[in-house]
Design a protein around this motif. Structure first.
Motif, PDB file in Angstrom:
ATOM      1  N   GLN A 145      92.211  34.397   7.386  1.00 41.23           N
ATOM      2  CA  GLN A 145      90.852  34.076   7.799  1.00 41.23           C
ATOM      3  C   GLN A 145      90.008  33.614   6.601  1.00 41.23           C
ATOM      4  O   GLN A 145      89.279  32.639   6.674  1.00 41.23           O
ATOM      5  CB  GLN A 145      90.220  35.341   8.378  1.00 41.23           C
ATOM      6  CG  GLN A 145      89.299  35.123   9.513  1.00 41.23           C
ATOM      7  CD  GLN A 145      89.231  36.401  10.348  1.00 41.23           C
ATOM      8  OE1 GLN A 145      89.522  37.512   9.852  1.00 41.23           O
ATOM      9  NE2 GLN A 145      88.866  36.268  11.608  1.00 41.23           N
ATOM     10  N   ASP A 204      99.191  35.453  19.828  1.00 38.41           N
ATOM     11  CA  ASP A 204      97.941  36.011  20.325  1.00 38.41           C
ATOM     12  C   ASP A 204      96.807  35.024  20.052  1.00 38.41           C
ATOM     13  O   ASP A 204      96.445  34.781  18.902  1.00 38.41           O
ATOM     14  CB  ASP A 204      97.692  37.353  19.605  1.00 38.41           C
ATOM     15  CG  ASP A 204      96.279  37.878  19.808  1.00 38.41           C
ATOM     16  OD1 ASP A 204      95.533  37.297  20.639  1.00 38.41           O
ATOM     17  OD2 ASP A 204      95.926  38.865  19.141  1.00 38.41           O
ATOM     18  N   ASP A 244      93.774  35.155  20.086  1.00 35.56           N
ATOM     19  CA  ASP A 244      92.576  35.632  19.392  1.00 35.56           C
ATOM     20  C   ASP A 244      92.821  35.904  17.913  1.00 35.56           C
ATOM     21  O   ASP A 244      91.914  36.325  17.196  1.00 35.56           O
ATOM     22  CB  ASP A 244      92.064  36.914  20.049  1.00 35.56           C
ATOM     23  CG  ASP A 244      91.650  36.659  21.482  1.00 35.56           C
ATOM     24  OD1 ASP A 244      91.113  35.550  21.738  1.00 35.56           O
ATOM     25  OD2 ASP A 244      91.887  37.527  22.332  1.00 35.56           O
ATOM     26  N   SER A 245      94.029  35.682  17.458  1.00 37.37           N
ATOM     27  CA  SER A 245      94.355  35.980  16.071  1.00 37.37           C
ATOM     28  C   SER A 245      94.200  34.741  15.193  1.00 37.37           C
ATOM     29  O   SER A 245      94.467  33.628  15.629  1.00 37.37           O
ATOM     30  CB  SER A 245      95.805  36.483  16.013  1.00 37.37           C
ATOM     31  OG  SER A 245      96.292  36.410  14.695  1.00 37.37           O
ATOM     32  N   TYR A 271      97.047  32.285  15.039  1.00 38.13           N
ATOM     33  CA  TYR A 271      97.387  31.485  16.209  1.00 38.13           C
ATOM     34  C   TYR A 271      97.222  30.000  15.940  1.00 38.13           C
ATOM     35  O   TYR A 271      96.405  29.572  15.128  1.00 38.13           O
ATOM     36  CB  TYR A 271      96.488  31.901  17.372  1.00 38.13           C
ATOM     37  CG  TYR A 271      96.875  31.270  18.676  1.00 38.13           C
ATOM     38  CD1 TYR A 271      98.066  31.634  19.302  1.00 38.13           C
ATOM     39  CD2 TYR A 271      96.063  30.309  19.285  1.00 38.13           C
ATOM     40  CE1 TYR A 271      98.434  31.057  20.498  1.00 38.13           C
ATOM     41  CE2 TYR A 271      96.431  29.726  20.488  1.00 38.13           C
ATOM     42  CZ  TYR A 271      97.618  30.099  21.092  1.00 38.13           C
ATOM     43  OH  TYR A 271      97.981  29.523  22.271  1.00 38.13           O
TER      44      TYR A 271
END
Ligand code: C2O
Length: 350
Positions: A76, A167, A169-170, A173
């Motif tokens: 992130q 996933d 939401d990760s 992804y």
């Protein structure tokens, strides 16, 4: 002579990447490093003397919530870096694009370009690429033991797309994949954009046999496993990839979108925009280390044109550094290792 990248401190022109399936004006073909046209200093890389990083199999990390938190946070943060920072996630993916899709001119001939696929350059170049990527992630979360996970696709338990990447939401992804190949679909080492009509068990058995044959045949013949020689003045369209690279190519195609231009994993221009890329390559690198061990870690080629081939990367501080293949053959210089996990085909080889 060995392959050398252009000298970024001299004025040179990095080109648009070449990939026929993208329109010429596509932003995806703009892969040149952010130091273009500036005076940058390149130094020989000083190999870090930090703690050992241990790369673990995906199944192992998937259940380790503390690790998963770190991994996701690091990715992130990398995605959130300013676009002009060479450590930014997209910038990192562009390094792969530039070195793989004919954007970087050669030092010996600015009209010719470098390509790190299809030859004996493939395994060492990608080893370095992961090394720097991993260290940048560690730096962003202040953890100098942080290690990438490996996707152990050579184990029947690892022959599906790892769930940590599916996933939505990760931060791990990527929505540009062939979702028809999501679990429980079994990967096909011979995939060429058609799903074959075989049972899972048959496919698993075929994959394992293919892997052990690749090693059995490749151990006495480094060119077969690693890829053909490629020297400064040669062009990789005349060379053959090694068997390890061939298997890896199929996995790229199998993960990437089925529609042309096969984003992200299915085309080198965008492949490194998917976090799964690095997990795939960690395993390719691990398999190479098995291969080296089977040969008592002897140099695959004693040829100086291989050992002295040189690349430029960004270190974890964003500085431009120079590395050569010979140093990639020394795992203790790179300060990392692989946690063992079962490799059921390996018994057929040794
Ligand atoms: Cu440069 Cu998996 O490719």
């Amino acid at each position: 002579d060995p392959i050398m990248p252009p000298d970024p401190s001299s004025h040179y022109s990095c080109k648009l990447a070449v990939e026929d399936n993208f329109p010429r004006c596509s932003e995806f073909l703009q892969c040149c490093p952010p130091y273009q046209d500036q005076n940058v200093e390149v130094t020989d890389y000083t190999f870090p003397k930090t703690s050992l990083r241990v790369r673990r199999p995906i199944q192992d990390v998937a259940n380790d919530s503390e690790y998963m938190e770190k991994y996701k946070t690091a990715i992130q943060k990398m995605k959130a870096l300013p676009e002009t920072d060479p450590r930014n996630f997209i910038q990192q993916s562009k390094i792969h694009c530039a070195y793989c899709n004919e954007a970087l001119p050669k030092k010996c001939d600015p009209n010719a370009t470098i390509s790190v696929h299809n030859s004996w350059i493939f395994l060492p170049w990608h080893r370095y690429y992961l090394h720097f990527f991993e260290r940048i992630l560690g730096k962003l979360i202040g953890d100098d033991t942080f290690a990438l996970p490996y996707w152990n696709f050579d184990n029947p338990n690892g022959m599906t797309i790892p769930s940590i990447f599916t996933d939505p939401d990760s931060p791990l992804y990527d929505d540009r994949r062939d979702t028809g190949h999501y679990p429980p679909k079994i990967v096909d080492y011979k995939y060429k954009y058609t799903d074959r009509d075989v049972t899972d068990d048959a496919l698993i058995a075929e994959n394992l046999a293919y892997m052990s044959t690749t090693f059995k045949e490749g151990v006495p013949l480094p060119e077969l496993f690693m890829g053909d020689s490629l020297r400064a003045m040669e062009n990789p369209s005349n060379t053959s990839p090694g068997q390890m690279e061939v298997i890896h190519n199929s996995i790229h195609m199998w993960v990437g979108e089925s529609k042309v231009p096969h984003r992200d994993m299915g085309t080198f221009v965008t492949a490194a925009r998917d976090c799964i890329f690095y997990a795939l390559h960690a395993n390719v690198d691990r398999l190479w280390s098995f291969y080296r061990a089977l040969r008592s870690n002897r140099y695959e080629f004693k040829d100086r044109d291989w050992l002295d081939a040189t690349f430029i990367f960004f270190n974890e501080d964003g500085q431009v550094v120079r590395v050569k293949i010979e140093d990639s053959l020394n795992a203790s210089k790179l300060c990392y290792t692989y946690k063992e996990s079962p490799a059921p085909w390996l018994g057929q080889v040794a």
